[in-house]
Design a protein around this motif. Structure first.
Motif, PDB file in Angstrom:
ATOM      1  N   THR A 255      -8.144  39.284  13.718  1.00 14.32           N
ATOM      2  CA  THR A 255      -9.100  38.183  13.657  1.00 14.32           C
ATOM      3  C   THR A 255     -10.459  38.680  13.190  1.00 14.32           C
ATOM      4  OG1 THR A 255      -9.863  38.430  15.932  1.00 14.32           O
ATOM      5  CG2 THR A 255      -7.897  37.072  15.564  1.00 14.32           C
ATOM      6  N   ILE A 256     -11.235  37.750  12.664  1.00 12.11           N
ATOM      7  CA  ILE A 256     -12.584  38.094  12.225  1.00 12.11           C
ATOM      8  C   ILE A 256     -13.425  38.558  13.411  1.00 12.11           C
ATOM      9  CG2 ILE A 256     -14.715  37.124  11.273  1.00 12.11           C
ATOM     10  CD1 ILE A 256     -13.037  35.424   9.444  1.00 12.11           C
ATOM     11  N   GLU A 257     -13.206  37.955  14.571  1.00 15.35           N
ATOM     12  CA  GLU A 257     -13.964  38.358  15.759  1.00 15.35           C
ATOM     13  C   GLU A 257     -13.654  39.804  16.143  1.00 15.35           C
ATOM     14  OE1 GLU A 257     -13.711  34.045  15.477  1.00 15.35           O
ATOM     15  OE2 GLU A 257     -12.171  35.607  15.499  1.00 15.35           O
ATOM     16  N   GLN A 258     -12.384  40.183  16.072  1.00 10.41           N
ATOM     17  CA  GLN A 258     -12.025  41.563  16.393  1.00 10.41           C
ATOM     18  C   GLN A 258     -12.668  42.546  15.421  1.00 10.41           C
ATOM     19  OE1 GLN A 258      -7.735  40.917  16.250  1.00 10.41           O
ATOM     20  NE2 GLN A 258      -7.553  41.381  18.434  1.00 10.41           N
ATOM     21  N   SER A 259     -12.629  42.214  14.147  1.00 13.87           N
ATOM     22  CA  SER A 259     -13.258  43.089  13.149  1.00 13.87           C
ATOM     23  C   SER A 259     -14.761  43.164  13.344  1.00 13.87           C
ATOM     24  CB  SER A 259     -12.935  42.585  11.736  1.00 13.87           C
ATOM     25  OG  SER A 259     -11.588  42.799  11.418  1.00 13.87           O
ATOM     26  N   SER A 260     -15.370  42.035  13.686  1.00  7.11           N
ATOM     27  CA  SER A 260     -16.813  42.011  13.898  1.00  7.11           C
ATOM     28  C   SER A 260     -17.219  42.956  15.026  1.00  7.11           C
ATOM     29  CB  SER A 260     -17.271  40.583  14.205  1.00  7.11           C
ATOM     30  OG  SER A 260     -18.648  40.549  14.490  1.00  7.11           O
ATOM     31  N   LEU A 261     -16.481  42.916  16.128  1.00 11.81           N
ATOM     32  CA  LEU A 261     -16.800  43.779  17.268  1.00 11.81           C
ATOM     33  C   LEU A 261     -16.566  45.249  16.933  1.00 11.81           C
ATOM     34  CD1 LEU A 261     -15.292  41.651  20.189  1.00 11.81           C
ATOM     35  CD2 LEU A 261     -17.713  41.940  19.606  1.00 11.81           C
TER      36      LEU A 261
ATOM     37  N   ALA B 198     -19.140  36.548   9.263  1.00 12.53           N
ATOM     38  CA  ALA B 198     -17.973  37.089   8.569  1.00 12.53           C
ATOM     39  C   ALA B 198     -18.350  37.742   7.244  1.00 12.53           C
ATOM     40  CB  ALA B 198     -16.942  35.994   8.329  1.00 12.53           C
TER      41      ALA B 198
ATOM     42  N   ASP C 141     -23.427  33.565   7.743  1.00 13.98           N
ATOM     43  CA  ASP C 141     -22.073  33.676   8.274  1.00 13.98           C
ATOM     44  C   ASP C 141     -21.823  35.124   8.678  1.00 13.98           C
ATOM     45  OD1 ASP C 141     -19.435  33.517   8.945  1.00 13.98           O
ATOM     46  OD2 ASP C 141     -18.714  32.958   6.947  1.00 13.98           O
TER      47      ASP C 141
END
Length: 467
Positions: free
Chosen positions: A414-420, A441, A439
């Motif tokens: 997920t984008i959230e996982q990559s962001s963290l 992302a 954004d």
């Protein structure tokens, strides 16, 4: 009561320390007192641009590097001159210049205009009527967004030649574009950061094929020179057989000790720490050996050369620590000079602990060498990284940077996982973020430039990058 006051005093100090800016306390003070510089401190030296405009452009003209202060690369300059001469003599082929990140690839490509000027002067003196003239127009470009379709690749190539891309793709679009490009006046087209074209996402393979086809079919009329990072080139060779259509491959590595010393000597002169005389001495040392003259002249010259650079020991330290990486060496020198009081105190404490046997190595007389210590890089964060962190660093390194959404696509998360995950690596100083205001992302992360060799070596040792 006395004990309670001490307890509250220490508690107050702990609270102040906890809420104080961590970068200042940890990296600027603690590490400096140990003679170290942290990865986070190195990352903080860079001021990346914020906002969406810089990272959403398709391509951008590179700043032109002047020949002034350019060091080394004589063999590679001769090779690229021969390649251009071959193109002038109707043997045009695609050329690539390959070097590791931070070794000065963009600076070398920036020398091409001066190389062209030199070749132009030579051709005017010679009478080679059969050779076609050198291209009058030259362009040095770098891709920001990797193409993910054939239409994207065509649009990028059209941008190079300032022609409008086709609105609709047809069966003859590529043929029409090739014909249009070959009808334009001959140009020298330099594409820097070729590795940014190779994005491991759906559609990129066809985009690369389209780009390669156009370049191949126009190489006789236009002179194409591509720049690529070393490890990305190896992946392009293994996965896409890029060496099948690129004829000339020119390589170079980081600077050797002599070349790096020349660069850092110029920095010391700019800082006002030494005089210009040492620059001329470095130039004299770089000249080829001449025939020996009389013994008296030799003796006089040797006495003159006894006046070595007062920072000679520090230049050797810089090379040992940076391993020829110019950006890291420059940063280490500036940081070490700024925090010399803390570093010298640490060095003196170590000497007092180990005894006085090495006390004669450093002299502090006015006419002797400077007593400046060069701090070392505290890379203790790297061994703590898990495999998923190292794989992320490898992909960011290979691609020249990734957005959060691209990272999520490559690793199927997920984008959230990559962001963290990317935010964690940025907090360690391993990567630097360019933040998008619209954004999250679209946040763009890239390897800290001065750490490219250190990180690449760690990734190779852990089988995440391959020679």
């Amino acid at each position: 009561m006395d004990i309670n006051l001490r307890l509250f005093s220490r508690l107050s100090q702990w609270v102040n320390t906890f809420f104080a800016p961590k970068a200042t306390l940890k990296t600027e003070s603690d590490d400096a007192q140990k003679g170290l510089i942290s990865l986070k401190t190195i990352a903080n030296q860079y001021q990346p641009k914020t906002g969406q405009d810089p990272i959403n452009e398709t391509m951008s003209s590179q700043s032109i590097y002047t020949a002034e202060d350019f060091v080394g690369r004589e063999a590679q300059t001769k090779q690229i001159s021969d390649v251009i001469n071959l193109w002038c003599n109707h043997h045009g082929e695609i050329s690539a210049i390959v070097a590791p990140a931070g070794a000065g690839l963009s600076a070398f490509l920036g020398q091409l205009p001066s190389i062209l000027a030199s070749l132009n002067a030579q051709t005017q003196d010679s009478s080679t009527s059969k050779a076609k003239p050198l291209p009058k127009k030259r362009l040095i470009m770098s891709f920001y967004n990797a193409p993910l379709s054939a239409s994207d690749a065509i649009a990028n190539v059209c941008y190079c030649f300032n022609i409008p891309p086709p609105e609709v793709m047809t069966d003859t679009t590529i043929t029409d574009i090739i014909i249009a490009i070959n009808q334009l006046p001959a140009q020298l087209i330099v594409i820097d950061d070729l590795h940014k074209l190779m994005l491991r996402m759906m559609g990129n393979a066809q985009a690369l094929v389209t780009f390669a086809t156009i370049v191949m079919e126009t190489r006789k009329h236009h002179c194409w020179i591509l720049g690529c990072e070393k490890f990305a080139w190896q992946r392009l060779s293994a996965q896409y057989q890029i060496t099948h259509f690129i004829k000339h491959v020119i390589t170079f590595d980081y600077f050797n000790a002599k070349e790096l010393a020349s660069i850092q000597t110029k920095q010391l002169v700019d800082l006002g720490l030494i005089g210009d005389d040492y620059l001329t001495q470095e130039t004299d040392k770089a000249e080829p050996n001449q025939t020996q003259k009389s013994s008296e002249a030799t003796h006089t010259e040797s006495e003159k050369n006894d006046e070595v650079n007062p920072y000679d020991d520090q230049l050797k330290q810089l090379y040992m620590i940076s391993q020829g990486h110019p950006k890291l060496a420059k940063l280490l020198l500036q940081y070490s000079l700024t925090h010399q009081a803390d570093i010298a105190q640490s060095s003196s404490n170590n000497k007092s602990d180990n005894g006085s046997k090495n006390n004669s190595n450093k002299v502090t007389d006015n006419n002797s060498k400077q007593c400046t210590d060069i701090c070392k890089v505290n890379a203790s964060v790297l061994p703590l990284c898990q495999d998923n962190d190292l794989f992320s660093l490898a992909e960011i390194y290979i691609h020249g940077g990734l957005r959060v959404a691209q990272h999520a696509h490559i690793f199927a998360q997920t984008i959230e996982q990559s962001s963290l995950q990317l935010a964690y690596l940025a907090r360690q100083g391993l990567i630097i973020a360019q933040y998008s205001q619209r954004d999250f992302a679209q946040h763009f992360y890239f390897i800290t430039p001065a750490l490219s060799k250190i990180i690449a070596s760690h990734l190779v040792n852990n089988n995440k990058l391959f020679n």
